[in-house]
Scaffold this motif. Structure first.
Motif, PDB file in Angstrom:
ATOM      1  N   GLN A 173       5.824  -2.692  70.095  1.00  0.00           N
ATOM      2  CA  GLN A 173       6.373  -1.909  68.999  1.00  0.00           C
ATOM      3  C   GLN A 173       7.842  -1.596  69.248  1.00  0.00           C
ATOM      4  O   GLN A 173       8.648  -1.627  68.322  1.00  0.00           O
ATOM      5  CB  GLN A 173       5.591  -0.593  68.837  1.00  0.00           C
ATOM      6  CG  GLN A 173       4.209  -0.777  68.263  1.00  0.00           C
ATOM      7  CD  GLN A 173       3.507   0.561  68.125  1.00  0.00           C
ATOM      8  OE1 GLN A 173       3.526   1.388  69.033  1.00  0.00           O
ATOM      9  NE2 GLN A 173       2.882   0.782  66.994  1.00  0.00           N
TER      10      GLN A 173
ATOM     11  N   GLN B 290       9.908  -4.591  68.365  1.00  0.00           N
ATOM     12  CA  GLN B 290       9.979  -4.737  66.909  1.00  0.00           C
ATOM     13  C   GLN B 290      10.923  -3.709  66.316  1.00  0.00           C
ATOM     14  O   GLN B 290      11.719  -4.022  65.421  1.00  0.00           O
ATOM     15  CB  GLN B 290       8.582  -4.582  66.291  1.00  0.00           C
ATOM     16  CG  GLN B 290       7.643  -5.738  66.598  1.00  0.00           C
ATOM     17  CD  GLN B 290       6.243  -5.488  66.078  1.00  0.00           C
ATOM     18  OE1 GLN B 290       5.928  -4.398  65.595  1.00  0.00           O
ATOM     19  NE2 GLN B 290       5.378  -6.483  66.192  1.00  0.00           N
ATOM     20  N   ASN B 291      10.840  -2.481  66.817  1.00  0.00           N
ATOM     21  CA  ASN B 291      11.709  -1.410  66.343  1.00  0.00           C
ATOM     22  C   ASN B 291      13.171  -1.752  66.614  1.00  0.00           C
ATOM     23  O   ASN B 291      14.037  -1.543  65.770  1.00  0.00           O
ATOM     24  CB  ASN B 291      11.325  -0.094  67.026  1.00  0.00           C
ATOM     25  CG  ASN B 291      12.050   1.101  66.444  1.00  0.00           C
ATOM     26  OD1 ASN B 291      12.252   1.187  65.247  1.00  0.00           O
ATOM     27  ND2 ASN B 291      12.432   2.026  67.301  1.00  0.00           N
TER      28      ASN B 291
END
Length: 198
Positions: A59, A62-63
């Protein structure tokens, strides 16, 4: 158990009381990092607010990609630069966090929380003198910014070996709040006493 955990436990087992104090201060500093980074308001409204727990590795990556695209599309978006700086911070990408925080401060100068986080990144990248400068800038803007003060004291003590200056900084915290605690829960007055007596 990882090699790092084994090394850490070995260090604690062998530590003298003085070394334990230093370890406590470093732990406190890291706690302060969490405090200053995770209590930020990207919208610029409140002084600080708590955002959710740190994302997992996938995550987080992706962030980062999303935030990098956001600042590329709108390089004048100060809040996006701040969010990107925090994301780099979370991913231990110190140089990129420094760049993002500096860009935020170009667009939105005078934010003591971001200056404090920037100081932490300078410290982690092996630039303690620059870290102290950023903490001092934060304190000049907000003389009651005890997190910047505490972190400044840690860098003076642990990195620059300026014990008396560190004590003076921590005494200022106690003068503001006699019950002030280091981020690891130890009263700042006790930190001062233990460091002074070593």
């Amino acid at each position: 158990m990882s090699q790092q955990q084994n090394n850490s436990e070995g260090y604690v087992k062998k530590a003298t009381a003085v070394q334990f104090v230093l370890l406590s201060l470093v732990v406190g500093f890291l706690g302060g990092v969490i405090f200053s980074v995770y209590k930020l308001d990207y919208s610029g409204g409140e002084h600080q607010h708590q955002h959710g727990p740190q994302a997992g590795a996938g995550q987080g990556a992706q962030n980062l990609v999303a935030l990098e695209k956001k600042v590329e599309a709108n390089p004048e978006d100060a809040s996006a630069w701040r969010a990107l700086g925090n994301a780099y911070f979370d991913q231990q990408q110190h140089a990129k966090a420094i760049e993002a925080y500096n860009k935020f401060l170009e667009l939105s100068p005078g934010n003591p929380d971001v200056l404090t986080d920037l100081g932490v990144m300078y410290r982690r990248s092996g630039q303690p003198e620059k870290a102290v400068v950023k903490f001092e800038e934060a304190i000049a803007i907000d003389p009651g910014h005890t997190q910047a003060m505490f972190n400044k004291g840690v860098v003076l003590y642990a990195d620059l070996e300026q014990k008396e200056k560190a004590i003076q900084v921590w005494q200022k915290i106690v003068s503001i709040d006699p019950d002030a605690k280091a981020p690891n829960g130890m009263p700042v007055s006790q930190v001062i006493e233990q460091v002074r007596n070593q």
